[in-house]
Structures are given as structure tokens and as C-alpha cells.
Design a protein around this motif. Structure first.
Motif, PDB file in Angstrom:
ATOM      1  N   SER A 151       0.865  -1.175   0.000  1.00 33.22           N
ATOM      2  CA  SER A 151       0.000   0.000   0.000  1.00 33.22           C
ATOM      3  C   SER A 151       0.902   1.225   0.000  1.00 33.22           C
ATOM      4  O   SER A 151       1.577   1.515   0.994  1.00 33.22           O
ATOM      5  N   TRP A 152       0.921   1.944  -1.110  1.00 30.41           N
ATOM      6  CA  TRP A 152       1.813   3.097  -1.212  1.00 30.41           C
ATOM      7  C   TRP A 152       1.430   4.215  -0.254  1.00 30.41           C
ATOM      8  O   TRP A 152       2.229   5.114  -0.006  1.00 30.41           O
ATOM      9  N   ALA A 153       0.228   4.166   0.292  1.00 23.51           N
ATOM     10  CA  ALA A 153      -0.120   5.155   1.310  1.00 23.51           C
ATOM     11  C   ALA A 153       0.786   5.009   2.527  1.00 23.51           C
ATOM     12  O   ALA A 153       1.004   5.972   3.259  1.00 23.51           O
ATOM     13  N   GLY A 154       1.300   3.804   2.757  1.00 24.69           N
ATOM     14  CA  GLY A 154       2.236   3.580   3.854  1.00 24.69           C
ATOM     15  C   GLY A 154       3.681   3.762   3.454  1.00 24.69           C
ATOM     16  O   GLY A 154       4.574   3.685   4.305  1.00 24.69           O
ATOM     17  N   ALA A 155       3.953   3.981   2.160  1.00 23.54           N
ATOM     18  CA  ALA A 155       5.319   4.171   1.661  1.00 23.54           C
ATOM     19  C   ALA A 155       5.293   5.173   0.513  1.00 23.54           C
ATOM     20  O   ALA A 155       5.612   4.837  -0.633  1.00 23.54           O
ATOM     21  N   PRO A 156       4.897   6.422   0.767  1.00 22.74           N
ATOM     22  CA  PRO A 156       4.680   7.382  -0.325  1.00 22.74           C
ATOM     23  C   PRO A 156       5.936   7.769  -1.089  1.00 22.74           C
ATOM     24  O   PRO A 156       5.838   8.336  -2.179  1.00 22.74           O
ATOM     25  N   ALA A 157       7.120   7.481  -0.536  1.00 22.87           N
ATOM     26  CA  ALA A 157       8.339   7.780  -1.292  1.00 22.87           C
ATOM     27  C   ALA A 157       8.422   6.938  -2.555  1.00 22.87           C
ATOM     28  O   ALA A 157       9.044   7.343  -3.551  1.00 22.87           O
ATOM     29  N   MET A 158       7.813   5.762  -2.540  1.00 27.55           N
ATOM     30  CA  MET A 158       7.911   4.869  -3.706  1.00 27.55           C
ATOM     31  C   MET A 158       7.186   5.422  -4.921  1.00 27.55           C
ATOM     32  O   MET A 158       7.757   5.458  -6.016  1.00 27.55           O
ATOM     33  N   PRO A 159       5.923   5.857  -4.818  1.00 27.75           N
ATOM     34  CA  PRO A 159       5.324   6.478  -6.003  1.00 27.75           C
ATOM     35  C   PRO A 159       6.041   7.752  -6.422  1.00 27.75           C
ATOM     36  O   PRO A 159       6.062   8.081  -7.613  1.00 27.75           O
ATOM     37  N   ALA A 160       6.652   8.470  -5.469  1.00 28.07           N
ATOM     38  CA  ALA A 160       7.425   9.662  -5.833  1.00 28.07           C
ATOM     39  C   ALA A 160       8.627   9.280  -6.685  1.00 28.07           C
ATOM     40  O   ALA A 160       8.928   9.920  -7.701  1.00 28.07           O
ATOM     41  N   HIS A 161       9.350   8.218  -6.287  1.00 28.46           N
ATOM     42  CA  HIS A 161      10.485   7.741  -7.085  1.00 28.46           C
ATOM     43  C   HIS A 161      10.026   7.229  -8.449  1.00 28.46           C
ATOM     44  O   HIS A 161      10.683   7.479  -9.471  1.00 28.46           O
ATOM     45  N   LEU A 162       8.900   6.496  -8.459  1.00 28.07           N
ATOM     46  CA  LEU A 162       8.407   5.978  -9.730  1.00 28.07           C
ATOM     47  C   LEU A 162       8.029   7.124 -10.664  1.00 28.07           C
ATOM     48  O   LEU A 162       8.331   7.073 -11.867  1.00 28.07           O
ATOM     49  N   ALA A 163       7.383   8.147 -10.139  1.00 34.16           N
ATOM     50  CA  ALA A 163       7.003   9.290 -10.964  1.00 34.16           C
ATOM     51  C   ALA A 163       8.229   9.957 -11.576  1.00 34.16           C
ATOM     52  O   ALA A 163       8.222  10.355 -12.757  1.00 34.16           O
ATOM     53  N   ALA A 164       9.288  10.081 -10.802  1.00 30.88           N
ATOM     54  CA  ALA A 164      10.510  10.685 -11.330  1.00 30.88           C
ATOM     55  C   ALA A 164      11.091   9.830 -12.448  1.00 30.88           C
ATOM     56  O   ALA A 164      11.561  10.353 -13.478  1.00 30.88           O
ATOM     57  N   ALA A 165      11.080   8.504 -12.269  1.00 31.86           N
ATOM     58  CA  ALA A 165      11.596   7.616 -13.309  1.00 31.86           C
ATOM     59  C   ALA A 165      10.737   7.683 -14.564  1.00 31.86           C
ATOM     60  O   ALA A 165      11.250   7.676 -15.690  1.00 31.86           O
ATOM     61  N   VAL A 166       9.429   7.756 -14.387  1.00 30.19           N
ATOM     62  CA  VAL A 166       8.513   7.852 -15.525  1.00 30.19           C
ATOM     63  C   VAL A 166       8.743   9.158 -16.280  1.00 30.19           C
ATOM     64  O   VAL A 166       8.774   9.194 -17.515  1.00 30.19           O
ATOM     65  N   SER A 167       8.913  10.249 -15.543  1.00 31.09           N
ATOM     66  CA  SER A 167       9.165  11.549 -16.163  1.00 31.09           C
ATOM     67  C   SER A 167      10.448  11.516 -16.970  1.00 31.09           C
ATOM     68  O   SER A 167      10.512  12.026 -18.099  1.00 31.09           O
ATOM     69  N   ASP A 168      11.472  10.902 -16.415  1.00 31.31           N
ATOM     70  CA  ASP A 168      12.756  10.799 -17.114  1.00 31.31           C
ATOM     71  C   ASP A 168      12.607   9.968 -18.385  1.00 31.31           C
ATOM     72  O   ASP A 168      13.129  10.331 -19.444  1.00 31.31           O
ATOM     73  N   PHE A 169      11.889   8.877 -18.311  1.00 30.95           N
ATOM     74  CA  PHE A 169      11.713   8.019 -19.475  1.00 30.95           C
ATOM     75  C   PHE A 169      10.914   8.749 -20.556  1.00 30.95           C
ATOM     76  O   PHE A 169      11.216   8.653 -21.749  1.00 30.95           O
ATOM     77  N   ALA A 170       9.883   9.493 -20.137  1.00 28.89           N
ATOM     78  CA  ALA A 170       9.086  10.250 -21.098  1.00 28.89           C
ATOM     79  C   ALA A 170       9.937  11.300 -21.803  1.00 28.89           C
ATOM     80  O   ALA A 170       9.824  11.492 -23.021  1.00 28.89           O
ATOM     81  N   ALA A 171      10.815  11.972 -21.047  1.00 25.87           N
ATOM     82  CA  ALA A 171      11.671  12.991 -21.642  1.00 25.87           C
ATOM     83  C   ALA A 171      12.639  12.359 -22.640  1.00 25.87           C
ATOM     84  O   ALA A 171      12.872  12.890 -23.738  1.00 25.87           O
ATOM     85  N   ARG A 172      13.223  11.209 -22.277  1.00 19.59           N
ATOM     86  CA  ARG A 172      14.160  10.536 -23.188  1.00 19.59           C
ATOM     87  C   ARG A 172      13.452  10.013 -24.431  1.00 19.59           C
ATOM     88  O   ARG A 172      14.010   9.981 -25.519  1.00 19.59           O
TER      89      ARG A 172
END
Length: 859
Positions: free
Chosen positions: A456-477
Motif C-alpha cells: 500500500s503506497w499510502a504507507g510508503a509514499p516515497a515509492m510512487p514519488a520515485h516511480l514518478a521521477a523515473a517515468v518523467s525521465d523516461f518520457a523525456a528521453r
């Protein structure tokens, strides 16, 4: 938070708290209340029913998964405050009231959550095996928390009312009600044992609501039953006794902002898209997953891996949550176009998180069905259930964060992968590695994070934050051309032949030159790797209670079989004398006996029709004349057809009702009008229509002069391998058939099946199966109509439709076996008969039908 609230708990699992909780939610919603639903524990399935009942997301209140007790009240407040403020919150408990994580004195139990949120508790108690003793159970549940002392709930749990479930009679209910009332606790209601409002189950619990085409209708019945039997006004009064809580609602944006992960992403050109697996096969995900992805700057878009042909345009990340791909493996695996695209995108470095079902989807195979092939492992069902909480850390640097990032999760599955983990595990827990962390594009960190662990990412919110950053980087590339395209949606044709890296599937023996169309059956169409929509057996295996009786029958195999008990049971079920009943080794033996015993000189078979009676007559030296019904009239048995039959002056008329393969149900009066000296009616599928339609249509009666009715048990009960059927009819004709029957042709297990399925309980189950088949059939018919086809108007658990010559072969190429039509007199190769299956399998078929090109199939 001042929202009135109530928790629905029980002394143990299996007492009916889900049924009661969902019923209360539905009944209150239908009475005009805005209900906030919640579930104690990590369960995904119950919140699906909660969402259907209330129109709001079902929230999970699990102190373990959410990171600690302090997270529970804010999450409940979020459930009440999101969108329209709620009038009342209903919290469904887990297991028994005080049962939590083993070894923690009730941590994460219903009592613990009720104490944390000051929520009054209503107990649901199964009274089917007790009456006055129920009061002792309730008294213990009410007082034990304070007496036990060391539990995390202490004495803060307030049991304020009771719902009695599964009462056998009004007297039984009154006895239990009086005993509980003597404790000073109100009894809010009593539900009868035969309320008929439970949801179907499978190997991981209830069948998810998204997989049930009849879910909304069942919920309506449940709401009506609950409103009738439970005092909702009193329940609301008890809910209003909950004190206010000084707590701020959980906020996904604040959770991302306050986490140890990156700040929310801000991309030129809009939010990067994350495809989130959904549909009927991927129903396990927490609503906070999408809320957190959106708060982190991404745009989650739901993808159905069973029906969508391609990734959403602009996809730069993939989240594959939990569900039942093992149940729907055949339908998922046939969507090769999407599988190939996902494989290519993931191998190109697209950030991908896969939990449980998502892991299976990325494997090479699941129970022999080909899947995406990203994870170097194969998966299969296992006899043992894995169910546990885990403290884990990320095993390597990945799109979810740096190695060693802590998380709490749970596992809930009955499949295993081989190998069990990769060289670089996704998680480390208890000193062992779990899952697979892969870097297929060589980026320097794992872009694929796949395991059985649900988080449950509500108990580990850093994980969706890291995933979002990786997704943003992949989209830019992707925009700058530094990686492969993230989606073929813009370039891939939406029609045309399927493009697949796999060689075309062998068309198999079904496409060989037919030597005798009358001897062609649906099982000839089926082959390895094909989804079976050709055989009309409705279930893949007998229900467990019937399978148990069949296994028990093997103890008597040393004794010659006897059909006496089966005959008596069938006669009772139909209300006819025993001399009117003949058990047979399936309908096929019945047709052979008729042909041999009656030796008709002028038989007539009404076609299109199941070909076995025709073939049996020919083998007996009595070839039949055919009267073919007209497709232009929907294959109806109209007055013209009756005149044509009677003009042939037949001494035997054979007709199906409902007819195989058209599915058309003929009026009883029209069928009876065909009567010559002898009328044989094949009612093999009539029980699939439900008791009401069966009673209005069947020719089975105490007076059946010159009439024989054949029934088959193989279709409804999944026992085609046992050959179980029977004939009911004119006693004189039955005697002639019996004289032709070989000794002991009906085996002991088949006789057991006949007796067992003739009971009232079995017939009630058959009624539920019939209701399910009707809704599944409607789903198939509606889907074909949306694609521009016009299925024959029928009622059987199969559908006849003119898809065009070559369509059957095109469907085989796409992994689906349907029954060819040109083996039935009166039909040509443009017709296909499609067996009714669950909606997800049907959706896969409809996807394949939509892909057929004009070059592949002509009208």
C-alpha cells in the motif's frame, strides 16, 4: 471528524459479515445516504463490493500496511471527506473481532481499528448451529477486550448491537433473539438461512465484483433483503453514538510532499502517463495508488490487458497490480499484440512495477499459456496458499527507490514461479530474496520491479514519488529519441492481421476435410493453446461437493452398478412414476436406444439440430428425412415448419428444445404439434434456462403418451467424461428402450451423479448457474451486436452467429476455438456457434472478432 460510523465484526471468519456489511452499505445508499465504505485488513475483493454498493472507493484500514496506528483515523477521515462528504461510514471487519497479526496481541485486528477510530461495533453471528448459546458468545465478545488487558485494543471496543445470521426458522430466530436481548444489547435484525444473497467464491476468496456480470442485480437483492430484515434506523442511531475525532484527513499531495522521495514531477508537454492494469483480470489495487501517482505529477490511465490492443498513447510507465490472471490466462494470452508491445516497451527501459498478478503477466508462461516473457520465469498453480505480512526492503536500486528502502506488504497467492527469484531480487525479507529486479535496457538501475508482494503506497509514499521521477525521465528521453517509442498506438494499424512474433497457430484437425459431418462434434475443434468456446460444457470441473461424491463412489467399483436410487431420485425431481425414467450413459446412448428399439420407417429430424440423433438413426438403418428451419425467421418452429413435418407422415419426429446449435427455444405447444406416433424431444440444455422457463417449456409430465424427452447432465455439472443422462417418457416406450440397453451401461459414478444432482439443493445451485449463464450470454450477444453482427435470438448457453466464411479459421489463428456451422444440416461455413463463457473470456473473443479483416472472412 464527526461522521457517524459503525464497524461490522464477527466472532470468526465465515459468519457472514461481508454479506451483512455490503447489504447495510447498499441498503443505506439506496435509502439516500452517502456512505463511506472501509475494510479492516489488506483485502482487495471486499472493497470492490463496497464501491459497487456505495459509489465511493473502498478504503483499507490496516495499521500494518499504512505504516502505523496513527495513519488509521486520517485514512478513515479521507474516506468520509473525499468527493461528497459522507453521512455515515461503515467499516467491515476482518476475521474474528480480536484477530490480528499473529504474535502481536491483536495488532491490525478489527478491535484495534475500532479502538483507534472510536467506532462502535455491530456483531454478526452465525446462529445456524446454536440458539441460546449465541448469547454466551456475544457476551464474551462484548467483555473479553477489557478482561484480557494486554491487547492493543484494551477495553476501548464498544459492542453496541447484534445481527443474527442464517436462522433456520422463526422459532429458531426468536430463541436466539431473546437470549441476546437478555444481555441488554439490541438485536438489529435476523437474516434467514436461505436468503440467497452470498457471493460466489474461488481459491482466494470471493469472486471480484468486476468479474461478475450479475453483481449489480445481486446487490439489489441484497439491499432489499437487508432493508427488510435489519433495522437501519436503529443502526444509524448507534452509528451516531460515535464521538468526534480531532484528525485531519489523509492527503495524497501532502504524503508525497512530506515523503523522503523526489518532489512532484513537472514535465514540459503535460503529465507523463502511467498505464495501470485494470479490467476483470486485474482488480487488486488500492485507490490510493492512483491518487498518489496523480499527486506525484503523473497521469494514471487504466489499461485492460485482456481487451485493449495497445498501450495508451504516450505511456511512459506501467503499473501491473494484483488479480486473477491464472484464472483468465487463456483470454489474456491470446492478446498477443498487446503482450508484444508491453514486452518491447519494458525491454526498452519503461519503468514497470508488477505486484503478484503483474509478476505473472510478465513471466514467460502461466500454466502453459504464453505471456509477456519479460521475467525469466514460468508460473503455475500450487496446492498451497501463501498468505502473510512481510517486512521488506528494496533489494537493489530501482524505480521504487534506492536499495534498502523499507516497506511493509503482504502476500496472497496460490501460484509459484520457477525460479522463485531472480539474480537480483526485488525485495529482501527475513534474510531472503523475493521477486525479480531487472534492467533490460542497461540503464544502471532496475527498471522492472516484479514480485508477489502487495504494497500500500499510502504507507510508503516515497515509492510512487520515485516511480514518478523515473517515468518523467523516461518520457523525456522518449521525446528526444534516446529510447524506443513508448507506445505503438500512433503507428500501429487498428485493423488488419495480427502481428505477432510467434508463428501462426496450427489449425489442427478441425480444418481437415470432413468425412462425415453428422459425426463432427465440438471437442474436435479444440486443440493445444486454444481457448475452448466450441464445447458446450458450462463448467471446467464438477463443483467440489459433487466431485467429493464422485470420488467416494470409487470405493464401490468392485460391485456391479445399480441405477435404482438414481431412477427414484430423477422420478421424484420431475414428479413422475419411476417406470417413466431410464438412466443412460449420456444423451448419445439414449439416441442409439431410440433408433434401435423403435426402428422407425419414416423418421424426420428437424434441423439445424444436434446431429447425434440423425447419426444414430442412420447407423440403425433408419436414415431420416430433414425438415430445415429458415434462418430468415430466426430458425423458429413456425406453423409452416409444423405443416412440412406432418406432411412427411413420420412415425418418429426428433426436435431439440432449446435447439443446438441455434439456441432457439420453441413454444411447448408448437413442439407438441409435431407429434406423430412418436415424438423425441432433446432437452439437453433446458435446465440451463432456469426453473421458470423449464417448467413452462418441458414436455415432461405424468401423461406422455408417445413422447420421449432426453436430458443430459454433462453440460451443467461438468461431467462429460462420465456420460450421465436419462430419458423420461411413455412407460411403454421406456420399456422398449430398456430392453435394448446393455447390462450395466451406466457406471456407478454416473449413477451417483444422477442421484446427487436431482436433490433440491443441487437444483437450487443449477438455478444460480442458469442465472449466471443468462447474464453471460447477454454480455456476449451485446458485444457481437456492437461489432455489427446479428446473433440468432436464443436462450441457450451458446450463441449462433453468422461471422462469415473463414471467420472460424481466423479466430483459431488468434487462439479461439468455436464450433463450425457447416456440419449442421441447414447451415454453411459462415455460421459459428460460440459457447457462453465468463465475461473476461468473452471480451477476449470479441477483441479477436473485431480484428478479423474482410479478407479473412466473407459473408
Amino acid at each position: 471528524m464527526s461522521t457517524p460510523r459503525i464497524a461490522v465484526a464477527a466472532p470468526a471468519s465465515g459468519q457472514g459479515k461481508t454479506t451483512v456489511a455490503v447489504g447495510i452499505m447498499a441498503a443505506l445508499s439506496r435509502a439516500g445516504h452517502v456512505v463511506a465504505p472501509a475494510k479492516v485488513g489488506p483485502d482487495y475483493i471486499d472493497p470492490g463490493y463496497h464501491a459497487l454498493a456505495t459509489g465511493r472507493p473502498g478504503r483499507n484500514l490496516d495499521p500494518w500496511l499504512l505504516g502505523g496506528p496513527e495513519a488509521i483515523a486520517p485514512m478513515l477521515a479521507h474516506a468520509c471527506a473525499a468527493t461528497t462528504p459522507a453521512d455515515v461510514a461503515v467499516v467491515e471487519g476482518v476475521m474474528g473481532l480480536h484477530d490480528g497479526r499473529i504474535g502481536t496481541d491483536g495488532f491490525a485486528s478489527t478491535a484495534h481499528v475500532a479502538a483507534l477510530t472510536a467506532t462502535p461495533v455491530v456483531l454478526v453471528v452465525d446462529i445456524s448451529s446454536a440458539s441460546r448459546t449465541v448469547a454466551a458468545t456475544v457476551h464474551g465478545m462484548r467483555t473479553w477486550g477489557a478482561a484480557a488487558g494486554p491487547g492493543v485494543d484494551g477495553g476501548d471496543v464498544q459492542v453496541v448491537g447484534v445481527v443474527l445470521n442464517k436462522a433456520g426458522s422463526p422459532r429458531h430466530a426468536d430463541e436466539a433473539r431473546r437470549a441476546v436481548a437478555s444481555l441488554g444489547l439490541p438485536v438489529l435484525g435476523v437474516l434467514p438461512r436461505d436468503a440467497g444473497v452470498s457471493a460466489p467464491s474461488r481459491h482466494l476468496g470471493l469472486v471480484p465484483v468486476a468479474e461478475r456480470a450479475d453483481a449489480a442485480a445481486s446487490l439489489d437483492r441484497l439491499a432489499e433483503q437487508t432493508a427488510e430484515h435489519v433495522d437501519l434506523d436503529l443502526l444509524l442511531d448507534l452509528a451516531r453514538s460515535a464521538p468526534p475525532l480531532d484528525v485531519a484527513p489523509w492527503d495524497p499531495a501532502a504524503a508525497i510532499r512530506d515523503s523522503a522521495g523526489p518532489d512532484p514531477v513537472h514535465c514540459f508537454g503535460g503529465r507523463p502517463r502511467v498505464a495501470v492494469a485494470g479490467g476483470r483480470a486485474f482488480t487488486f489495487r488500492y485507490p490510493e495508488t492512483e491518487e498518489l501517482l496523480r499527486a506525484a505529477g503523473c497521469e494514471p490511465v487504466v489499461l485492460d490487458p485482456a481487451t485493449d490492443r495497445e498501450l495508451p498513447a504516450g505511456t511512459a510507465g506501467l503499473y501491473l497490480g494484483g488479480g486473477f490472471p491464472e484464472v483468465h490466462a487463456a483470454a489474456l494470452s491470446t492478446n498477443a499484440t498487446l503482450r508484444d508491445e508491453i514486452r518491447d516497451a519494458v525491454r526498452a527501459g519503461m519503468p514497470t512495477v508488477a505486484e503478484c498478478a503483474g509478476l505473472l503477466y510478465l513471466c514467460e508462461q502461466v500454466d502453459g499459456h504464453p505471456f509477456a516473457g519479460v521475467v525469466p520465469a514460468r508460473a503455475a498453480m500450487h496446492p498451497r496458499l501463501t498468505l502473510r505480512y512481510l517486512d521488506a526492503t528494496t533489494g537493489t536500486d530501482s524505480v521504487l527507490g534506492p536499495a534498502g528502502s523499507p516497506v511493509r506488504g503482504h502476500e496472497f497467492h496460490r501460484t509459484r514461479t520457477d525460479p522463485a527469484r531472480g539474480e537480483r531480487p526485488a525485495w529482501t525479507a527475513d534474510g531472503d530474496g523475493h521477486g525479480f529486479a531487472l534492467d533490460p535496457a542497461g540503464t544502471g538501475r532496475a527498471t522492472v520491479h516484479a514480485s508477489y508482494l502487495h504494497v500500500s503506497w499510502a504507507g510508503a509514499p516515497a515509492m510512487p514519488a520515485h516511480l514518478a521521477a523515473a517515468v518523467s525521465d523516461f518520457a523525456a528521453r522518449s521525446r528526444t529519441g534516446d529510447t524506443a517509442p513508448v507506445s505503438r498506438a500512433a503507428a500501429a494499424p487498428t485493423t488488419g492481421p495480427r502481428i505477432s512474433a510467434q508463428p501462426p497457430m496450427s489449425t489442427g484437425p478441425a480444418d481437415a476435410q470432413l468425412t462425415d459431418p453428422l459425426l463432427h462434434h465440438g471437442d474436435t475443434e479444440v486443440g493445444p493453446g486454444l481457448v475452448d468456446l466450441a464445447v458446450n460444457v458450462r463448467v471446467s470441473a464438477p463443483p467440489p461437493w459433487l466431485a467429493t461424491q464422485i470420488r467416494s463412489a470409487t470405493a464401490d467399483l468392485a460391485t456391479y452398478p445399480s441405477t435404482g436410487r438414481a431412477t427414484a431420485a430423477i422420478a421424484r425431481a420431475h414428479g413422475v412414476p419411476e417406470e417413466m425414467v431410464l438412466p443412460t450413459a449420456g444423451a448419445a446412448e439414449a439416441f442409439t436406444l431410440v433408433a434401435r428399439a423403435l426402428a422407425p420407417r419414416r423418421p424426420v429430424v428437424v434441423h439445424p439440430q444436434f446431429t447425434e440423433p440423425d447419426a444414430a438413426l442412420r447407423r440403425a438403418g433408419s436414415p431420416a428425412e430433414h425438415v430445415v428451419l429458415d434462418a430468415a425467421t430466426g430458425f423458429a418452429l413456425d406453423d409452416d415448419a409444423v405443416v412440412r413435418v406432418r406432411a412427411a407422415d413420420p412415425d418418429l419426429v426428433v426436435v431439440g428444445n432449446p435447439t443446438n446449435p441455434t439456441g432457439v427455444l420453441h413454444p411447448r405447444e408448437q413442439v407438441a404439434a409435431l407429434h406423430g406416433p412418436t415424438l423425441l424431444v432433446d432437452e439437453a440444455f433446458l435446465d440451463a434456462l432456469g426453473a421458470e422457463r423449464e417448467a413452462a417449456t418441458t414436455l415432461i409430465d405424468r401423461e406422455m403418451a408417445g413422447t420421449l424427452v432426453v436430458r443430459s447432465l454433462t453440460k451443467t455439472w461438468g461431467v462429460a467424461g462420465l456420460r450421465a443422462g436419462y430419458v423420461v417418457g411413455d412407460p411403454a416406450l421406456i420399456a422398449r428402450l430398456r430392453a435394448q440397453q446393455a447390462h450395466w451401461s451406466v457406471s456407478t459414478p454416473a449413477a451417483v451423479v444422477m442421484e446427487a444432482t436431482a436433490t433440491p439443493a443441487a437444483r437450487a445451485e443449477a438455478e444460480q448457474l442458469a442465472e449466471q449463464a443468462r447474464s453471460w450470454r447477454a454480455h456476449l450477444v451485446a458485444g457481437l451486436q456492437r461489432l455489427g453482427h446479428r446473433p440468432v435470438a436464443g436462450e441457450a448457453p451458446f450463441v449462433l452467429v453468422r461471422l462469415g466464411s473463414g471467420a472460424r479459421e481466423a479466430l483459431r489463428e488468434r487462439g479461439y476455438a468455436v464450433r463450425r456451422g457447416d456440419t449442421f444440416p441447414g447451415l454453411d461455413a459462415a455460421w459459428c456457434r460460440i459457447a457462453v463463457r465468463d465475461p473476461l473470456t468473452t471480451d477476449g473473443l470479441l477483441r479477436a472478432v473485431a480484428e478479423i479483416t474482410p479478407e479473412e472472412a466473407t459473408a
